[in-house]
Design a protein around this motif. Structure first.
Motif, PDB file in Angstrom:
ATOM      1  N   ILE A 101      -3.729   8.647   2.132  1.00 36.93           N
ATOM      2  CA  ILE A 101      -3.563   8.201   0.749  1.00 36.93           C
ATOM      3  C   ILE A 101      -3.854   9.345  -0.210  1.00 36.93           C
ATOM      4  O   ILE A 101      -3.141   9.547  -1.208  1.00 36.93           O
ATOM      5  CB  ILE A 101      -4.473   6.992   0.454  1.00 36.93           C
ATOM      6  CG1 ILE A 101      -4.071   5.791   1.332  1.00 36.93           C
ATOM      7  CG2 ILE A 101      -4.405   6.619  -1.026  1.00 36.93           C
ATOM      8  CD1 ILE A 101      -2.651   5.303   1.120  1.00 36.93           C
ATOM      9  N   LYS A 104       3.799   4.743  -5.746  1.00 34.31           N
ATOM     10  CA  LYS A 104       4.373   3.544  -5.136  1.00 34.31           C
ATOM     11  C   LYS A 104       4.552   3.805  -3.639  1.00 34.31           C
ATOM     12  O   LYS A 104       5.151   4.812  -3.261  1.00 34.31           O
ATOM     13  CB  LYS A 104       5.711   3.173  -5.766  1.00 34.31           C
ATOM     14  CG  LYS A 104       5.655   2.807  -7.246  1.00 34.31           C
ATOM     15  CD  LYS A 104       7.031   2.425  -7.757  1.00 34.31           C
ATOM     16  CE  LYS A 104       7.003   2.086  -9.246  1.00 34.31           C
ATOM     17  NZ  LYS A 104       6.723   3.283 -10.078  1.00 34.31           N
ATOM     18  N   ILE A 105       4.030   2.897  -2.829  1.00 27.77           N
ATOM     19  CA  ILE A 105       4.136   3.031  -1.377  1.00 27.77           C
ATOM     20  C   ILE A 105       4.783   1.791  -0.786  1.00 27.77           C
ATOM     21  O   ILE A 105       4.379   0.657  -1.078  1.00 27.77           O
ATOM     22  CB  ILE A 105       2.757   3.234  -0.725  1.00 27.77           C
ATOM     23  CG1 ILE A 105       2.141   4.567  -1.164  1.00 27.77           C
ATOM     24  CG2 ILE A 105       2.865   3.187   0.800  1.00 27.77           C
ATOM     25  CD1 ILE A 105       0.722   4.780  -0.648  1.00 27.77           C
ATOM     26  N   ALA A 145       5.397   0.323   2.963  1.00 31.92           N
ATOM     27  CA  ALA A 145       4.905   0.546   4.328  1.00 31.92           C
ATOM     28  C   ALA A 145       5.517  -0.478   5.272  1.00 31.92           C
ATOM     29  O   ALA A 145       6.169  -1.446   4.856  1.00 31.92           O
ATOM     30  CB  ALA A 145       3.380   0.452   4.367  1.00 31.92           C
ATOM     31  N   TYR A 154      -1.882  -7.074  -2.597  1.00 26.39           N
ATOM     32  CA  TYR A 154      -0.653  -6.307  -2.435  1.00 26.39           C
ATOM     33  C   TYR A 154       0.122  -6.346  -3.745  1.00 26.39           C
ATOM     34  O   TYR A 154       0.173  -7.382  -4.420  1.00 26.39           O
ATOM     35  CB  TYR A 154       0.221  -6.889  -1.318  1.00 26.39           C
ATOM     36  CG  TYR A 154      -0.400  -6.798   0.059  1.00 26.39           C
ATOM     37  CD1 TYR A 154      -0.270  -5.653   0.838  1.00 26.39           C
ATOM     38  CD2 TYR A 154      -1.119  -7.866   0.581  1.00 26.39           C
ATOM     39  CE1 TYR A 154      -0.838  -5.568   2.099  1.00 26.39           C
ATOM     40  CE2 TYR A 154      -1.698  -7.797   1.848  1.00 26.39           C
ATOM     41  CZ  TYR A 154      -1.552  -6.647   2.597  1.00 26.39           C
ATOM     42  OH  TYR A 154      -2.121  -6.574   3.842  1.00 26.39           O
ATOM     43  N   GLU A 180      -5.130   0.842   4.422  1.00 26.11           N
ATOM     44  CA  GLU A 180      -4.109   1.385   3.521  1.00 26.11           C
ATOM     45  C   GLU A 180      -4.041   0.596   2.226  1.00 26.11           C
ATOM     46  O   GLU A 180      -3.984   1.178   1.141  1.00 26.11           O
ATOM     47  CB  GLU A 180      -2.738   1.364   4.202  1.00 26.11           C
ATOM     48  CG  GLU A 180      -2.485   2.539   5.097  1.00 26.11           C
ATOM     49  CD  GLU A 180      -1.101   2.525   5.686  1.00 26.11           C
ATOM     50  OE1 GLU A 180      -0.829   3.411   6.509  1.00 26.11           O
ATOM     51  OE2 GLU A 180      -0.276   1.648   5.354  1.00 26.11           O
ATOM     52  N   ALA A 181      -4.043  -0.716   2.339  1.00 25.87           N
ATOM     53  CA  ALA A 181      -3.951  -1.552   1.138  1.00 25.87           C
ATOM     54  C   ALA A 181      -5.161  -1.343   0.234  1.00 25.87           C
ATOM     55  O   ALA A 181      -5.036  -1.273  -0.994  1.00 25.87           O
ATOM     56  CB  ALA A 181      -3.821  -3.019   1.533  1.00 25.87           C
ATOM     57  N   ALA A 189      -5.128   2.420  -1.217  1.00 27.24           N
ATOM     58  CA  ALA A 189      -4.056   2.582  -2.194  1.00 27.24           C
ATOM     59  C   ALA A 189      -4.416   1.903  -3.507  1.00 27.24           C
ATOM     60  O   ALA A 189      -4.235   2.484  -4.589  1.00 27.24           O
ATOM     61  CB  ALA A 189      -2.744   2.021  -1.638  1.00 27.24           C
ATOM     62  N   ARG A 190      -4.931   0.683  -3.438  1.00 28.87           N
ATOM     63  CA  ARG A 190      -5.321  -0.020  -4.663  1.00 28.87           C
ATOM     64  C   ARG A 190      -6.418   0.743  -5.402  1.00 28.87           C
ATOM     65  O   ARG A 190      -6.374   0.924  -6.625  1.00 28.87           O
ATOM     66  CB  ARG A 190      -5.788  -1.439  -4.321  1.00 28.87           C
ATOM     67  CG  ARG A 190      -6.438  -2.218  -5.472  1.00 28.87           C
ATOM     68  CD  ARG A 190      -5.532  -2.334  -6.680  1.00 28.87           C
ATOM     69  NE  ARG A 190      -4.272  -2.952  -6.343  1.00 28.87           N
ATOM     70  CZ  ARG A 190      -4.081  -4.278  -6.342  1.00 28.87           C
ATOM     71  NH1 ARG A 190      -5.063  -5.087  -6.663  1.00 28.87           N
ATOM     72  NH2 ARG A 190      -2.900  -4.765  -6.033  1.00 28.87           N
ATOM     73  N   GLU A 208       0.605   1.484  -6.318  1.00 28.66           N
ATOM     74  CA  GLU A 208       1.253   0.206  -6.005  1.00 28.66           C
ATOM     75  C   GLU A 208       1.614   0.224  -4.522  1.00 28.66           C
ATOM     76  O   GLU A 208       2.338   1.119  -4.067  1.00 28.66           O
ATOM     77  CB  GLU A 208       2.515   0.024  -6.846  1.00 28.66           C
ATOM     78  CG  GLU A 208       2.298   0.049  -8.351  1.00 28.66           C
ATOM     79  CD  GLU A 208       1.907  -1.305  -8.906  1.00 28.66           C
ATOM     80  OE1 GLU A 208       1.884  -2.284  -8.130  1.00 28.66           O
ATOM     81  OE2 GLU A 208       1.639  -1.393 -10.119  1.00 28.66           O
ATOM     82  N   TYR A 209       1.144  -0.766  -3.767  1.00 29.98           N
ATOM     83  CA  TYR A 209       1.327  -0.762  -2.317  1.00 29.98           C
ATOM     84  C   TYR A 209       1.793  -2.129  -1.829  1.00 29.98           C
ATOM     85  O   TYR A 209       1.265  -3.171  -2.226  1.00 29.98           O
ATOM     86  CB  TYR A 209       0.004  -0.407  -1.630  1.00 29.98           C
ATOM     87  CG  TYR A 209       0.033  -0.440  -0.110  1.00 29.98           C
ATOM     88  CD1 TYR A 209       0.287   0.711   0.622  1.00 29.98           C
ATOM     89  CD2 TYR A 209      -0.187  -1.622   0.595  1.00 29.98           C
ATOM     90  CE1 TYR A 209       0.312   0.692   2.016  1.00 29.98           C
ATOM     91  CE2 TYR A 209      -0.163  -1.658   1.982  1.00 29.98           C
ATOM     92  CZ  TYR A 209       0.086  -0.500   2.684  1.00 29.98           C
ATOM     93  OH  TYR A 209       0.116  -0.535   4.057  1.00 29.98           O
ATOM     94  N   THR A 266       3.825  -3.946   1.948  1.00 31.78           N
ATOM     95  CA  THR A 266       4.272  -3.665   3.309  1.00 31.78           C
ATOM     96  C   THR A 266       5.201  -4.749   3.832  1.00 31.78           C
ATOM     97  O   THR A 266       5.121  -5.919   3.415  1.00 31.78           O
ATOM     98  CB  THR A 266       3.072  -3.503   4.257  1.00 31.78           C
ATOM     99  OG1 THR A 266       3.525  -3.101   5.552  1.00 31.78           O
ATOM    100  CG2 THR A 266       2.279  -4.796   4.391  1.00 31.78           C
TER     101      THR A 266
END
Length: 249
Positions: A71, A81-82, A84, A132, A189-190, A193-194, A199-200, A202
């Motif tokens: 990250i 912005k991701i 996944a 998310y 990851e979530a 990222a937050r 912005e994530y 999946t």
């Protein structure tokens, strides 16, 4: 202007030959992260990066991945912005293998993972009322609709440490507390990222029923093969979602 990244999970470690990419090494204080810059730039004028979560040869087990470094590297590249993808096991008989699901919430059952993106004294409490990104979830949902790919637009992802698969008793417990799918890579990851302001979202692919829901033993090779067979569809959905996000800029 913001850049985008796609994080590929099990079975999605490489891009096909028609995607011309250049390896970019991001040097951090305690790590070096290699990502692929997609030179054809499918989301102009933004840059689009691809990061294989397990490494390009799938040599990293879920508990060996440096989620924070990944990250941080994307932050350094200007990504906010991701998109996944995660291979998951189903906790419900009505979510069979082959199902695509976009989670809206998660339950963290990890015990040995790094807790936060923040280090040292630079930290803050972060709101997780929306675990998310609704923006990313909407883009994935719309992309799937555009491509006529069936998806389940809501679900609760249960995160565990791995690398072993879950026991039948654990699976029953996860279902009782509201879980829909279980995986080993999505929660950190979530969270990170937050906390990093990205912005994530999946797209989860159900590769198998979790233990106890099927008489078949769960084998990693079968899970990987199941995922690989569906990667072209997953990749198409994620790239279409990237296009849609680009159009919002």
């Amino acid at each position: 202007m913001s850049n985008l990244a796609i994080i590929g999970g099990t079975g999605f470690e490489n891009l096909p030959p028609e995607f011309f990419g250049e390896t970019v090494s991001v040097h951090l204080a305690n790590a070096e992260v290699k990502v692929i810059s997609i030179a054809d730039n499918y989301v102009e004028p933004q840059a689009l990066y691809f990061l294989p979560r397990h490494g390009d040869t799938h040599h990293l087990a879920p508990h060996q991945i440096d989620y924070r470094a990944n990250i941080e590297a994307l932050v350094e590249l200007g990504v906010n912005k991701i998109l996944a993808t995660n291979a998951v096991g189903s906790l419900r008989s009505d979510l069979p293998p082959g199902t695509l699901l976009i989670p809206h919430d998660f339950i963290d059952f990890t015990r040995q993972r790094m807790l936060s993106y923040f280090v040292g004294s630079k930290w803050r409490h972060t709101d997780f009322s929306e675990p998310y990104s609704q923006l990313i979830r909407n883009a994935i949902t719309r992309a799937a609709e555009d491509l006529d790919v069936p998806v389940v637009s809501r679900g609760v992802y249960v995160g565990v440490d791995g690398p072993r698969f879950e026991t039948p008793a654990e699976v029953r417990m996860f279902a009782l507390v509201g879980g829909d799918v279980v995986g080993m890579t999505g929660v950190q990851e979530a969270i990170f990222a937050r906390e990093a302001g990205i912005e994530y979202g999946t797209l989860c692919f159900v590769t198998n029923y979790a233990a106890g829901l099927s008489l078949e033993p769960i084998e990693h090779e079968a899970v990987s093969k199941m995922m690989q067979d569906h990667v072209p569809t997953i990749r198409e959905v994620l790239f279409q979602a990237a296009h849609l996000l680009c159009d919002l800029e």
